[in-house]
Scaffold this active site. Structure first.
Site, PDB file in Angstrom:
ATOM      1  N   SER A  99       0.842  -1.202   0.000  1.00 49.80           N
ATOM      2  CA  SER A  99       0.000   0.000   0.000  1.00 49.80           C
ATOM      3  C   SER A  99       0.869   1.239   0.000  1.00 49.80           C
ATOM      4  CB  SER A  99      -0.911   0.027   1.233  1.00 49.80           C
ATOM      5  OG  SER A  99      -1.622   1.254   1.305  1.00 49.80           O
ATOM      6  N   TYR A 121      -2.060   0.581  10.286  1.00 51.12           N
ATOM      7  CA  TYR A 121      -2.219  -0.002   8.950  1.00 51.12           C
ATOM      8  C   TYR A 121      -0.940   0.165   8.142  1.00 51.12           C
ATOM      9  CZ  TYR A 121      -3.978  -0.709   4.199  1.00 51.12           C
ATOM     10  OH  TYR A 121      -4.158  -1.153   2.917  1.00 51.12           O
TER      11      TYR A 121
END
Length: 246
Positions: free
Chosen positions: A142, A155
């Site tokens: 990501s 995250y």
């Protein structure tokens, strides 16, 4: 792109989003795809779609947080198709929130799925790849690990941990047996927001998804590109964002 008729590819997180788009694209390219995710009904629907278009697909209901489940995915590839050439780790969750919210259960879940899930895949597939003499780990990471932003600390940490693991594995595998590829998408139209429990953050993410997020197939194209390279060429990292993403 060349035909993938000789490739057997297992995909986690294959029931939706980037994983499902990757399964469709690689299935069309001729690969035998082994689809893993928790939602068996969605997997079966996708597999029927791929087979209906002339492709090869089987399904395995798995939770990547369970090491035995991931081993079953890999073993199914070997049992049904005789080998495993690529493991695409696409499963991931993002119940993001400010650190001050202290959502420890969400932190644990992200570590279990986003980090341990990838480690379970490496643990399961590495012996198969070593026995065959080659294998390729393609992992969806990501841009949240490249640009640290509020609410995404944990995250992003899980994604950066995965990036570190892959780079370490790459450096340990320069004998030409193992290839690793980390693909970091930005905003993509997926179910990412469904796991967010904070209403304001969920609305913010949803707005970005609606306004400028990429179609998952754009990321699947990058997966296909990385796999399609000659064996002596390793695509280590790719970042894919909407052109208007900050």
């Amino acid at each position: 792109m060349a035909s993938f008729d000789d490739k057997v590819i297992a995909i986690t997180g294959a029931s939706s989003g980037i994983g499902a788009a990757t399964a469709r694209r690689l299935g069309r390219a001729g690969a035998a795809v082994v689809l893993g995710a928790r939602r068996k009904d969605r997997l079966e629907t996708l597999a029927e779609e791929i087979r209906g278009a002339g492709g090869r697909a089987v399904t395995v209901a798995i939770d990547v947080a369970d090491a035995d489940d991931v081993r079953r995915l890999v073993q199914t590839a070997v049992t049904d198709f005789g080998r495993l050439d690529v493991l695409v780790s696409s499963a991931g969750i993002g119940p993001i929130s400010p650190m001050a919210a202290r959502r420890a259960a969400d932190w644990d879940a992200m570590i279990d799925v986003n980090l341990r899930g990838v480690l379970h895949g490496i643990d399961a597939a590495l012996p198969v790849f070593e026995h065959q003499g080659r294998g390729h780990f393609v992992t969806i990471v990501s841009t949240a690990g490249l640009k640290i932003t509020p609410t995404m600390a944990v995250y992003g940490a899980t994604k950066n941990a995965v990036r570190t693991v892959l780079e370490g594995l790459r450096q340990e595998s320069t004998d030409g047996t193992i290839k690793t590829t980390a693909i970091s998408p930005g905003y993509v139209r997926t179910e990412f927001g469904d796991s967010i429990t904070d209403p304001a953050i969920r609305a913010q993410i949803g707005q970005g998804m609606a306004e400028f997020a990429l179609d998952p197939d754009q990321v699947a194209r990058a997966v296909e590109y990385a796999i399609d390279q000659p064996w002596e060429v390793e695509i280590g990292e790719l970042s894919i964002r909407p052109t208007v993403q900050g």
